[in-house]
Design a protein around this motif. Structure first.
Motif, mmCIF file in Angstrom:
data_model
loop_
_atom_site.group_PDB
_atom_site.id
_atom_site.type_symbol
_atom_site.label_atom_id
_atom_site.label_comp_id
_atom_site.label_asym_id
_atom_site.label_seq_id
_atom_site.Cartn_x
_atom_site.Cartn_y
_atom_site.Cartn_z
ATOM 1 N N VAL A 176 26.136 -9.976 -29.395
ATOM 2 C CA VAL A 176 26.050 -11.433 -29.503
ATOM 3 C C VAL A 176 25.996 -12.011 -28.095
ATOM 4 O O VAL A 176 26.941 -11.860 -27.314
ATOM 5 N N GLY A 177 24.896 -12.657 -27.769
ATOM 6 C CA GLY A 177 24.756 -13.254 -26.451
ATOM 7 C C GLY A 177 23.534 -14.145 -26.396
ATOM 8 O O GLY A 177 22.907 -14.443 -27.414
ATOM 9 N N THR A 178 23.184 -14.535 -25.168
ATOM 10 C CA THR A 178 22.000 -15.370 -24.959
ATOM 11 C C THR A 178 20.794 -14.534 -24.564
ATOM 12 O O THR A 178 19.659 -14.994 -24.687
ATOM 13 N N PRO B 295 30.480 -9.716 -28.453
ATOM 14 C CA PRO B 295 30.026 -10.857 -27.660
ATOM 15 C C PRO B 295 30.011 -10.563 -26.166
ATOM 16 O O PRO B 295 30.788 -9.742 -25.668
ATOM 17 N N THR B 296 29.139 -11.225 -25.462
ATOM 18 C CA THR B 296 29.123 -11.178 -24.009
ATOM 19 C C THR B 296 30.248 -12.064 -23.472
ATOM 20 O O THR B 296 31.098 -12.520 -24.232
ATOM 21 N N ASP C 221 20.976 -6.898 -25.023
ATOM 22 C CA ASP C 221 19.780 -7.010 -25.845
ATOM 23 C C ASP C 221 20.230 -7.611 -27.181
ATOM 24 O O ASP C 221 21.043 -7.022 -27.887
ATOM 25 N N VAL C 222 19.722 -8.773 -27.516
ATOM 26 C CA VAL C 222 20.178 -9.479 -28.718
ATOM 27 C C VAL C 222 19.124 -9.480 -29.829
ATOM 28 O O VAL C 222 19.199 -10.275 -30.768
ATOM 29 N N CYS C 223 18.179 -8.553 -29.755
ATOM 30 C CA CYS C 223 17.083 -8.531 -30.726
ATOM 31 C C CYS C 223 17.546 -8.204 -32.145
ATOM 32 O O CYS C 223 17.024 -8.744 -33.117
ATOM 33 N N ARG C 224 18.515 -7.290 -32.282
ATOM 34 C CA ARG C 224 18.944 -6.894 -33.622
ATOM 35 C C ARG C 224 19.553 -8.080 -34.371
ATOM 36 O O ARG C 224 19.298 -8.282 -35.562
ATOM 37 N N PHE D 244 26.537 -15.382 -20.128
ATOM 38 C CA PHE D 244 27.622 -16.214 -20.631
ATOM 39 C C PHE D 244 27.234 -16.893 -21.942
ATOM 40 O O PHE D 244 26.142 -17.451 -22.075
ATOM 41 N N LEU D 245 28.173 -16.837 -22.890
ATOM 42 C CA LEU D 245 27.953 -17.404 -24.224
ATOM 43 C C LEU D 245 29.013 -18.454 -24.498
ATOM 44 O O LEU D 245 30.215 -18.199 -24.339
#
Length: 336
Positions: A251-253, A173-174, A292-295, A221-222
């Motif tokens: 894991v992030g925005t 996570p971020t 990068d949260v594409c995966r 920020f998450l």
């Protein structure tokens, strides 16, 4: 290939142990599990189970034998704490991780989720940060001890999966914020530190607030409740093949802002109207840290709580939980 089945990999009947359930991340994971219909949640306070005690952890697992484990327990803190107590951050986190992960594997746990941190990535890696850049460059010196512990946790999960077929997964996570955050005057992360500083300044009628660094670093920020939902989604749907080069998910925005912009938004939310000053003699930390949260998006998960919504609800939770705070001598709000 990674598991992309729509059939969940965990069941409502599973006994799920959430290590670190009283923390911001752990409590959010418990809430998300309950919302998802997972009612057999096992928890243990520090007084009931010292996760740094290998014998105690092994004994607890043998007695309780959870089918699923979420490892959210960790020693955490911002730049000041990481830089001041490097041995503590490395030793304590290694002990917690090794004890829980090994005991889960040996006791027959079917599935385990390990929570890491975005600080595992090299200080000057390409942005937004892809999972593949792990171990491709030097770490940020101000939190390398914590990062090394978390990298070790990822690799232990991957090694157990490769050698023994243990279904252990890792999420990175971020920067987190939300209910249950730590607002300690010296050991808190940037969001909590800023909320406390501006709240106290407004209460005291202070003409200015001084924050650490230049204000130029970029951070993402998450909200903790988004992380909770992400953990449940990953437990249900993510299981990489041992041969895959990447064995963890970001894991992030996917959206960041400068610490200066964050401070201004916190001040507006709190209602502080004084001047914001910056002490550039203090460290900034990593210049930019955007994931990068594409995966993870390919598995059907995205963050839903906006920063404006999350910041407002977090400040209300802060006031409800803390009320008037003692003003203690401490460094100005650090960025992590």
């Amino acid at each position: 290939m990674s598991n992309t089945s729509t059939t969940p990999l965990i069941n409502p009947s599973d006994r799920i142990f959430v290590a670190g359930h009283r923390g911001m991340a752990g409590s959010a994971i418990c809430r998300a599990l309950q919302r998802g219909g997972y009612d057999h949640i096992l928890t243990a306070t520090r007084q009931e189970l010292d996760l740094e005690d290998a014998v105690a952890v092994r004994t607890w697992f043998e007695a309780n034998r959870p089918e699923v484990v979420v490892l959210a327990a960790a020693k955490v803190g911002g730049i000041y704490a990481n830089d001041t107590y490097p041995a503590d951050f490395l030793l304590q986190n290694l002990k917690i991780q090794n004890n829980v992960i090994e005991s889960a594997w040996r006791s027959g746990t079917r599935r385990l989720l390990f929570l890491g941190s975005s600080c595992i990535y090299p200080r000057n890696c390409p942005q937004p940060i892809k999972e593949e850049v792990l171990l491709t460059g030097p770490l940020e010196p101000t939190n390398e001890w914590y990062a090394i512990a978390k990298i070790t946790g990822i690799k232990l999960c991957a090694a157990l999966r490769k050698q023994y077929g243990f279904d252990a997964i890792s999420l990175m996570p971020t920067n987190l914020y939300g209910p249950g955050d730590n607002y300690h005057p010296t050991h808190s992360h940037v969001m909590a530190a800023l909320i406390r500083r501006f709240h106290e300044a407004r209460e005291a009628g202070a003409p200015s607030v001084t924050c650490w660094g230049s204000g130029t670093p970029l951070r993402e920020f998450l909200h903790a409740d988004d992380l909770g939902e992400a953990c449940v989604h990953a437990l249900e749907h993510y299981s990489p093949d041992p041969s895959e080069p990447v064995q963890h998910l970001n894991v992030g925005t996917g959206v960041d802002l400068t610490i200066r912009e964050l401070a201004e938004r916190v001040a507006r939310t709190v209602g502080y109207t004084g001047e914001i000053l910056w002490d550039s003699s203090q460290p900034d930390g990593t210049p930019k840290k955007q994931l990068d949260v594409c995966r993870f998006a390919a598995y059907g998960w995205r963050a839903r709580i906006s920063l404006s919504e999350g910041l407002a609800s977090t400040y209300q939770a802060f006031k409800a939980a803390h009320g008037p705070l003692e003003r203690q001598a401490r460094p100005s709000a650090p960025a992590r």
